[in-house]
Design a protein around this motif. Structure first.
Motif, PDB file in Angstrom:
ATOM      1  N   UNK A 180       0.698  -1.487  -0.352  1.00 55.44           N
ATOM      2  CA  UNK A 180       0.064   0.164  -0.103  1.00 55.44           C
ATOM      3  C   UNK A 180       0.438   0.982   0.296  1.00 55.44           C
ATOM      4  N   UNK A 181       2.330   1.317  -0.151  1.00 54.95           N
ATOM      5  CA  UNK A 181       3.090   2.622   0.487  1.00 54.95           C
ATOM      6  C   UNK A 181       4.252   2.095  -0.372  1.00 54.95           C
ATOM      7  N   UNK A 182       4.685   3.505  -1.390  1.00 59.70           N
ATOM      8  CA  UNK A 182       5.430   3.326  -2.453  1.00 59.70           C
ATOM      9  C   UNK A 182       6.950   4.119  -1.895  1.00 59.70           C
ATOM     10  N   UNK A 183       7.148   4.243  -0.780  1.00 58.55           N
ATOM     11  CA  UNK A 183       8.305   4.609  -0.308  1.00 58.55           C
ATOM     12  C   UNK A 183       9.363   4.541  -0.670  1.00 58.55           C
ATOM     13  N   UNK A 184       9.533   2.445  -0.792  1.00 55.27           N
ATOM     14  CA  UNK A 184      10.564   1.937  -0.533  1.00 55.27           C
ATOM     15  C   UNK A 184      11.352   1.413  -2.486  1.00 55.27           C
ATOM     16  N   UNK A 185      10.229   2.500  -2.875  1.00 57.33           N
ATOM     17  CA  UNK A 185      10.504   2.363  -4.114  1.00 57.33           C
ATOM     18  C   UNK A 185      11.073   3.735  -4.548  1.00 57.33           C
ATOM     19  N   UNK A 186       9.813   4.796  -4.330  1.00 57.90           N
ATOM     20  CA  UNK A 186      10.948   6.406  -4.680  1.00 57.90           C
ATOM     21  C   UNK A 186      11.579   6.383  -3.949  1.00 57.90           C
ATOM     22  N   UNK A 187      11.989   6.339  -3.088  1.00 58.68           N
ATOM     23  CA  UNK A 187      13.594   6.295  -2.044  1.00 58.68           C
ATOM     24  C   UNK A 187      14.602   6.046  -2.813  1.00 58.68           C
ATOM     25  N   UNK A 188      14.644   4.958  -2.879  1.00 64.81           N
ATOM     26  CA  UNK A 188      16.184   4.780  -3.756  1.00 64.81           C
ATOM     27  C   UNK A 188      15.851   5.136  -5.306  1.00 64.81           C
ATOM     28  N   UNK A 189      14.866   5.604  -6.229  1.00 62.81           N
ATOM     29  CA  UNK A 189      15.288   5.559  -7.158  1.00 62.81           C
ATOM     30  C   UNK A 189      15.411   7.132  -6.382  1.00 62.81           C
ATOM     31  N   UNK A 190      15.060   7.928  -5.907  1.00 67.55           N
ATOM     32  CA  UNK A 190      15.890   9.745  -6.278  1.00 67.55           C
ATOM     33  C   UNK A 190      17.224   9.563  -5.656  1.00 67.55           C
ATOM     34  N   UNK A 191      17.891   8.504  -5.611  1.00 68.89           N
ATOM     35  CA  UNK A 191      19.748   8.233  -5.546  1.00 68.89           C
ATOM     36  C   UNK A 191      19.959   6.779  -7.119  1.00 68.89           C
ATOM     37  N   UNK A 192      19.508   7.199  -7.530  1.00 70.69           N
ATOM     38  CA  UNK A 192      19.830   6.440  -9.107  1.00 70.69           C
ATOM     39  C   UNK A 192      19.651   4.746  -8.363  1.00 70.69           C
ATOM     40  N   UNK A 193      19.191   4.256  -7.723  1.00 73.44           N
ATOM     41  CA  UNK A 193      19.369   3.081  -7.483  1.00 73.44           C
ATOM     42  C   UNK A 193      17.813   2.266  -8.262  1.00 73.44           C
ATOM     43  N   UNK A 194      17.647   0.913  -7.859  1.00 79.59           N
ATOM     44  CA  UNK A 194      16.680   0.506  -8.454  1.00 79.59           C
ATOM     45  C   UNK A 194      14.963   0.365  -7.122  1.00 79.59           C
TER      46      UNK A 194
END
Length: 209
Positions: free
Chosen positions: A47-61
């Motif tokens: 239900x939450x996209x935090x662990x999708x969005x935060x790594x992508x801010x740093x160029x990670x998957x």
């Protein structure tokens, strides 16, 4: 019976083995009912996209399919600390309030209870002067939550710490997502996680890759 934060032992950052540069602040994650299967902050990944969005801010998957060990390693790598504004709700009673807790509704937490134990975010900033960027992962419109956030904002302003609010990484962001697509019909963003990422990128500090 009170309802503690599910990760109450992590709220005051005593368990960190690094000096953080970034502090992310949420609202509350209840220890009960048992249907809360989160293993760490923002861990209800269905239900939450935090662990999708935060790594992508740093160029990670995306790390939606990872777990707390990997999330904590990521945070250590980028010097990110995570906490919430509320550590305990003293007047929560079982089973009367199971449904309220299960809803994970910030509005219900604010309106249905009177005995909140707050995390002293300003004190955390004083203890960890290495923190230079502070983000609240919900809007700060004039509500119960904005009143809690006001002293943090003031402290950051006078101490030249970057502070901002971020679009919620939860599924509730679909309201803003739909509004954006309605006003940008020629450049819609079909994926909610991508919309949240775009919103965060507009406010996030410069990242050194």
């Amino acid at each position: 019976m009170s309802c503690n934060h599910k990760f109450i032992n992590d709220l005051n950052l005593e368990n960190l083995d690094f000096e953080p540069k970034v502090l992310l602040v949420g609202t509350f994650n209840p220890a009960w009912p048992e249907s809360n299967l989160a293993q760490w902050f923002y861990g209800r990944t269905q239900y939450n996209y935090f662990w999708d969005v935060l790594p992508r801010l740093y160029g990670e998957q995306s790390m939606l399919d990872s777990g707390p060990d990997e999330w904590k390693k990521f945070c250590k790598r980028y010097k990110i600390a995570i906490t919430d504004l509320i550590g305990c709700i003293g007047d929560a009673v079982r089973p009367e309030h199971d449904k309220v807790m299960k809803s994970y509704s910030d509005e219900k937490i604010a309106q249905d209870f009177q005995e909140h134990t707050f995390v002293d975010i300003v004190s955390l900033l004083k203890i960890h002067p290495t923190i230079k960027n502070v983000y609240f992962t919900r809007g700060a419109a004039p509500t119960f939550w904005s009143r809690l956030w006001r002293p943090v904002r003031y402290y950051c302003e006078i101490n030249k710490i970057q502070e901002d609010t971020l679009l919620t990484p939860s599924g509730y962001a679909f309201y803003q997502h739909g509004r954006y697509n309605n006003t940008n019909p020629h450049q819609p963003i079909s994926n909610l996680a991508n919309f949240i990422l775009m919103s965060w990128q507009q406010k996030w500090h410069q990242v050194d890759m």
